[in-house]
Design a protein around this motif. Structure first.
Motif, mmCIF file in Angstrom:
data_model
loop_
_atom_site.group_PDB
_atom_site.id
_atom_site.type_symbol
_atom_site.label_atom_id
_atom_site.label_comp_id
_atom_site.label_asym_id
_atom_site.label_seq_id
_atom_site.Cartn_x
_atom_site.Cartn_y
_atom_site.Cartn_z
ATOM 1 N N THR A 21 0.918 -1.349 -0.217
ATOM 2 C CA THR A 21 0.055 0.383 0.243
ATOM 3 C C THR A 21 0.722 1.346 0.009
ATOM 4 N N ALA A 22 0.734 2.247 -0.439
ATOM 5 C CA ALA A 22 0.939 3.553 0.061
ATOM 6 C C ALA A 22 0.660 4.291 0.877
ATOM 7 N N GLY A 23 0.045 3.776 1.885
ATOM 8 C CA GLY A 23 -0.151 3.914 3.276
ATOM 9 C C GLY A 23 -2.092 5.479 3.317
ATOM 10 N N LYS A 24 -1.621 5.912 4.209
ATOM 11 C CA LYS A 24 -2.348 6.768 4.587
ATOM 12 C C LYS A 24 -2.465 8.659 4.197
ATOM 13 N N PHE A 25 -0.693 8.798 3.697
ATOM 14 C CA PHE A 25 -0.035 9.751 2.702
ATOM 15 C C PHE A 25 0.517 9.730 1.681
ATOM 16 N N TYR A 26 0.739 9.306 0.859
ATOM 17 C CA TYR A 26 1.719 9.960 -0.136
ATOM 18 C C TYR A 26 2.201 10.736 -0.720
ATOM 19 N N GLY A 27 2.818 11.062 -1.724
ATOM 20 C CA GLY A 27 3.070 11.985 -2.946
ATOM 21 C C GLY A 27 2.134 11.069 -3.989
ATOM 22 N N ASP A 28 2.496 10.413 -4.587
ATOM 23 C CA ASP A 28 2.490 9.208 -5.397
ATOM 24 C C ASP A 28 1.483 8.034 -5.436
ATOM 25 N N ALA A 29 0.449 7.579 -5.467
ATOM 26 C CA ALA A 29 -0.749 6.685 -5.426
ATOM 27 C C ALA A 29 0.058 5.199 -5.274
ATOM 28 N N GLU A 30 0.618 5.579 -6.657
ATOM 29 C CA GLU A 30 1.502 3.847 -7.070
ATOM 30 C C GLU A 30 3.057 4.124 -6.932
ATOM 31 N N LYS A 31 3.690 5.039 -7.379
ATOM 32 C CA LYS A 31 4.855 5.345 -6.547
ATOM 33 C C LYS A 31 5.213 4.762 -5.688
ATOM 34 N N ASP A 32 4.349 5.274 -4.429
ATOM 35 C CA ASP A 32 4.877 5.450 -3.209
ATOM 36 C C ASP A 32 4.754 4.120 -2.378
ATOM 37 N N LYS A 33 3.866 2.649 -3.300
ATOM 38 C CA LYS A 33 3.569 1.705 -2.765
ATOM 39 C C LYS A 33 4.629 1.115 -1.903
ATOM 40 N N GLY A 34 4.806 0.428 -0.735
ATOM 41 C CA GLY A 34 5.652 -0.168 -0.139
ATOM 42 C C GLY A 34 5.046 -1.143 1.188
ATOM 43 N N ILE A 35 5.822 -2.792 0.718
ATOM 44 C CA ILE A 35 5.081 -3.073 2.493
ATOM 45 C C ILE A 35 4.990 -2.624 3.858
ATOM 46 N N GLN A 36 3.564 -3.045 3.980
ATOM 47 C CA GLN A 36 3.493 -2.399 5.332
ATOM 48 C C GLN A 36 2.492 -3.597 6.509
ATOM 49 N N THR A 37 2.793 -3.005 8.131
ATOM 50 C CA THR A 37 2.280 -4.391 9.090
ATOM 51 C C THR A 37 0.995 -3.641 8.491
ATOM 52 N N SER A 38 0.294 -4.941 8.639
ATOM 53 C CA SER A 38 -1.270 -4.704 8.946
ATOM 54 C C SER A 38 -2.301 -4.750 9.944
ATOM 55 N N GLN A 39 -1.875 -5.001 11.088
ATOM 56 C CA GLN A 39 -2.164 -5.101 12.102
ATOM 57 C C GLN A 39 -1.724 -4.263 13.366
ATOM 58 N N ASP A 40 -2.502 -4.005 14.622
ATOM 59 C CA ASP A 40 -2.006 -3.472 15.958
ATOM 60 C C ASP A 40 -1.268 -4.736 16.452
ATOM 61 N N ALA A 41 0.015 -4.103 17.424
ATOM 62 C CA ALA A 41 -0.075 -5.200 18.209
ATOM 63 C C ALA A 41 0.783 -6.497 18.314
ATOM 64 N N ARG A 42 0.942 -6.923 16.939
ATOM 65 C CA ARG A 42 1.942 -7.507 16.785
ATOM 66 C C ARG A 42 3.050 -8.231 15.607
ATOM 67 N N PHE A 43 3.861 -9.335 16.432
ATOM 68 C CA PHE A 43 5.282 -9.047 15.756
ATOM 69 C C PHE A 43 5.271 -9.649 14.512
ATOM 70 N N TYR A 44 5.888 -9.141 13.857
ATOM 71 C CA TYR A 44 5.994 -9.166 11.612
ATOM 72 C C TYR A 44 8.029 -10.235 11.621
ATOM 73 N N ALA A 45 7.930 -10.727 10.514
ATOM 74 C CA ALA A 45 9.054 -11.448 10.648
ATOM 75 C C ALA A 45 8.943 -11.631 9.396
ATOM 76 N N ILE A 46 9.715 -10.877 7.967
ATOM 77 C CA ILE A 46 9.982 -11.467 6.976
ATOM 78 C C ILE A 46 10.820 -10.659 6.220
ATOM 79 N N SER A 47 11.094 -11.727 5.181
ATOM 80 C CA SER A 47 13.096 -11.624 5.096
ATOM 81 C C SER A 47 12.812 -11.864 3.496
#
Length: 108
Positions: A21-47
């Motif tokens: 997602t580009a998140g809640k604020f961005y310059g360009d909705a497509e160019k500013d996309k990145g990976i984002q955590t989607s749930q509060d109060a969780r641990f995340y692990a990605i590689s």
């Protein structure tokens, strides 16, 4: 395409999930996309793996950007560089790593 490059650990069934997602604020909705955590109060692990390289006699620069959109009291984000032997689907907090950096937010 990001799901072909990044592997989410399955070590614990309650790890949070990432979304693109580009998140809640961005310059360009497509160019500013990145990976984002989607749930509060969780641990995340990605590689993600990268091609072997040597920085012998050269400076190694590792850069990442974090955009905190939540109004949270505590949390954090870290980057770890793991050895090539890492089992990505079993990655967890005690997995061997070579370099770690990042930071956390804590209550005042």
């Amino acid at each position: 395409a990001w799901t072909r490059r990044w592997v989410e650990s399955k070590h614990k069934p309650d790890y949070g999930r990432f979304v693109l997602t580009a998140g809640k604020f961005y310059g360009d909705a497509e160019k500013d996309k990145g990976i984002q955590t989607s749930q509060d109060a969780r641990f995340y692990a990605i590689s993600s793996r990268f091609e072997p390289f040597s920085n012998r006699d050269k400076t190694l620069v590792v850069q990442f950007t974090v955009k905190h959109e939540q109004n949270i009291d505590c949390g954090g984000g870290y980057v770890k560089l793991f050895p090539a032997s890492l089992n990505q689907e079993d990655m967890h907090g005690d997995s061997e790593y070579n370099i770690m950096f990042g930071g956390s937010l804590a209550p005042p």
